[in-house]
Scaffold this motif. Structure first.
Motif, mmCIF file in Angstrom:
data_model
loop_
_atom_site.group_PDB
_atom_site.id
_atom_site.type_symbol
_atom_site.label_atom_id
_atom_site.label_comp_id
_atom_site.label_asym_id
_atom_site.label_seq_id
_atom_site.Cartn_x
_atom_site.Cartn_y
_atom_site.Cartn_z
ATOM 1 N N ARG A 109 -34.435 -8.288 -4.466
ATOM 2 C CA ARG A 109 -33.399 -7.725 -3.913
ATOM 3 C C ARG A 109 -32.447 -8.400 -4.230
ATOM 4 N N ARG A 110 -31.107 -7.896 -4.610
ATOM 5 C CA ARG A 110 -29.944 -8.755 -5.035
ATOM 6 C C ARG A 110 -28.943 -8.906 -3.858
ATOM 7 N N PRO A 111 -28.548 -10.020 -3.585
ATOM 8 C CA PRO A 111 -27.817 -10.302 -2.304
ATOM 9 C C PRO A 111 -26.597 -9.350 -2.212
ATOM 10 N N ALA A 112 -26.253 -8.816 -0.953
ATOM 11 C CA ALA A 112 -25.078 -7.659 -0.825
ATOM 12 C C ALA A 112 -23.620 -8.509 -1.631
ATOM 13 N N PRO A 113 -22.671 -7.906 -2.313
ATOM 14 C CA PRO A 113 -21.659 -8.414 -2.709
ATOM 15 C C PRO A 113 -20.559 -8.392 -1.574
ATOM 16 N N VAL A 114 -19.759 -9.412 -1.764
ATOM 17 C CA VAL A 114 -18.684 -9.495 -0.671
ATOM 18 C C VAL A 114 -17.694 -8.638 -1.127
ATOM 19 N N GLN A 115 -17.304 -7.766 -0.252
ATOM 20 C CA GLN A 115 -16.293 -6.832 -0.553
ATOM 21 C C GLN A 115 -14.972 -6.803 0.088
ATOM 22 N N ALA A 116 -13.829 -6.824 -0.545
ATOM 23 C CA ALA A 116 -12.538 -6.861 -0.115
ATOM 24 C C ALA A 116 -12.335 -5.668 0.901
ATOM 25 N N ALA A 117 -11.394 -5.733 1.954
ATOM 26 C CA ALA A 117 -11.264 -4.613 2.757
ATOM 27 C C ALA A 117 -10.921 -3.426 2.104
ATOM 28 N N LEU A 118 -10.031 -3.319 1.156
ATOM 29 C CA LEU A 118 -9.557 -2.281 0.432
ATOM 30 C C LEU A 118 -9.976 -2.478 -1.222
ATOM 31 N N PRO A 119 -10.814 -1.765 -1.657
ATOM 32 C CA PRO A 119 -11.088 -1.993 -3.090
ATOM 33 C C PRO A 119 -9.899 -1.630 -4.002
ATOM 34 N N THR A 120 -9.866 -2.529 -5.059
ATOM 35 C CA THR A 120 -8.723 -2.079 -5.986
ATOM 36 C C THR A 120 -9.412 -1.054 -7.119
ATOM 37 N N SER A 121 -8.496 -0.319 -7.469
ATOM 38 C CA SER A 121 -8.877 0.597 -8.487
ATOM 39 C C SER A 121 -7.732 0.649 -9.679
ATOM 40 N N ARG A 135 4.762 -3.780 -10.754
ATOM 41 C CA ARG A 135 3.502 -2.470 -10.800
ATOM 42 C C ARG A 135 2.424 -3.155 -10.825
ATOM 43 N N GLY A 136 1.111 -2.560 -10.424
ATOM 44 C CA GLY A 136 -0.089 -3.327 -10.559
ATOM 45 C C GLY A 136 -1.235 -2.159 -10.232
ATOM 46 N N ASP A 137 -2.153 -3.009 -10.198
ATOM 47 C CA ASP A 137 -3.370 -2.011 -9.611
ATOM 48 C C ASP A 137 -3.348 -1.533 -8.147
ATOM 49 N N ARG A 138 -3.663 -0.177 -7.852
ATOM 50 C CA ARG A 138 -3.920 0.216 -6.309
ATOM 51 C C ARG A 138 -4.226 -0.706 -5.495
ATOM 52 N N ASN A 139 -3.857 -1.202 -4.162
ATOM 53 C CA ASN A 139 -4.475 -1.930 -3.327
ATOM 54 C C ASN A 139 -4.713 -3.606 -3.820
ATOM 55 N N SER A 140 -3.871 -3.747 -5.113
ATOM 56 C CA SER A 140 -3.762 -5.184 -5.185
ATOM 57 C C SER A 140 -2.724 -5.752 -4.492
ATOM 58 N N PRO A 141 -2.574 -7.085 -3.967
ATOM 59 C CA PRO A 141 -1.826 -7.827 -3.380
ATOM 60 C C PRO A 141 -0.670 -8.439 -4.107
ATOM 61 N N ILE A 142 0.593 -8.184 -3.408
ATOM 62 C CA ILE A 142 1.805 -8.918 -4.158
ATOM 63 C C ILE A 142 2.724 -9.609 -3.086
ATOM 64 N N GLY A 168 -5.163 1.752 -12.161
ATOM 65 C CA GLY A 168 -4.199 2.759 -12.252
ATOM 66 C C GLY A 168 -3.057 2.198 -11.656
ATOM 67 N N PRO A 169 -1.639 2.824 -12.002
ATOM 68 C CA PRO A 169 -0.633 2.254 -11.735
ATOM 69 C C PRO A 169 -0.330 2.608 -10.134
ATOM 70 N N ALA A 170 0.286 1.316 -9.540
ATOM 71 C CA ALA A 170 0.864 1.853 -8.051
ATOM 72 C C ALA A 170 2.085 0.584 -8.060
ATOM 73 N N ASP A 171 2.467 0.611 -7.128
ATOM 74 C CA ASP A 171 3.750 -0.203 -6.821
ATOM 75 C C ASP A 171 3.870 -0.636 -5.476
ATOM 76 N N VAL A 172 5.276 -1.192 -4.994
ATOM 77 C CA VAL A 172 5.518 -1.369 -3.509
ATOM 78 C C VAL A 172 6.246 -0.350 -2.844
ATOM 79 N N GLY A 173 7.124 0.370 -3.529
ATOM 80 C CA GLY A 173 7.677 1.489 -2.840
ATOM 81 C C GLY A 173 9.164 1.174 -2.698
ATOM 82 N N PHE A 174 9.928 0.636 -3.692
ATOM 83 C CA PHE A 174 11.402 0.581 -3.418
ATOM 84 C C PHE A 174 11.988 0.541 -4.981
ATOM 85 N N LEU A 175 13.212 0.824 -5.034
ATOM 86 C CA LEU A 175 14.012 0.947 -6.225
ATOM 87 C C LEU A 175 14.848 -0.159 -6.189
#
Length: 160
Positions: free
Chosen positions: A47-59, A120-127, A61-68
């Motif tokens: 058995r492999r130990p369970a990985p530590v998961q972030a609250a929201l996985p990154t995926s 811009r960066g990956d979806r759910n990545s912190p900034i 693809g482009p994403a941003d913070v939502g302002f111009l």
């Protein structure tokens, strides 16, 4: 002939033991190979130990913070906050705030397009961003905001 002297049998507690020698652990022969996914292969029954998961996985693809942003008299000014984006949802960023830092990088004097690329960066990545709030030219207060990048409304990524 006289009888030989009686033989004294030693008890287990009286028998000296040889010193302990560490034995290197031998991984199973197949363990050295890696799985097609890039990690170590897990053998059947292990058995492999369970990985530590972030609250929201990154995926990817482009994403941003939502302002111009727009170039203003005091620097890069938040021109518009896009509905449904991380900036609007957090309520921490205001129209007219001046962006001065993105993830520890000073953005004063940089072009709008360059800084929008930094946002811009990956979806759910912190900034983490630092804004100056107040009248243009005034010292104003500094506001530190950390958000997770997202695609507003799940559609095409917005600018900045």
């Amino acid at each position: 002939a006289p009888a030989p002297p009686p033989v004294k049998m030693a008890t287990p507690a009286e028998v000296p033991l040889p010193p302990l020698v560490p034995v290197p652990a031998q991984p199973p022969q197949e363990e050295a190979a890696s799985s097609p996914m890039g990690g170590p292969r897990v053998l059947q029954g292990q058995r492999r130990p369970a990985p530590v998961q972030a609250a929201l996985p990154t995926s990817s693809g482009p994403a941003d913070v939502g302002f111009l942003l727009a170039q203003g008299p005091g620097g890069l000014v938040v021109q518009q906050i896009l509905p449904g984006g991380p900036a609007a949802t957090s309520g921490q960023i205001r129209q007219g705030d001046v962006l001065i830092d993105v993830d520890g990088h000073d953005v004063v004097g940089r072009a709008v397009e360059e800084v929008q690329g930094m946002l811009r960066g990956d979806r759910n990545s912190p900034i983490t961003m630092i804004f100056r709030r107040g009248a243009p030219g005034a010292q104003g207060e500094q506001v530190v905001v950390t958000l997770l990048r997202a695609v507003p409304g799940g559609g095409a990524p917005a600018r900045g």
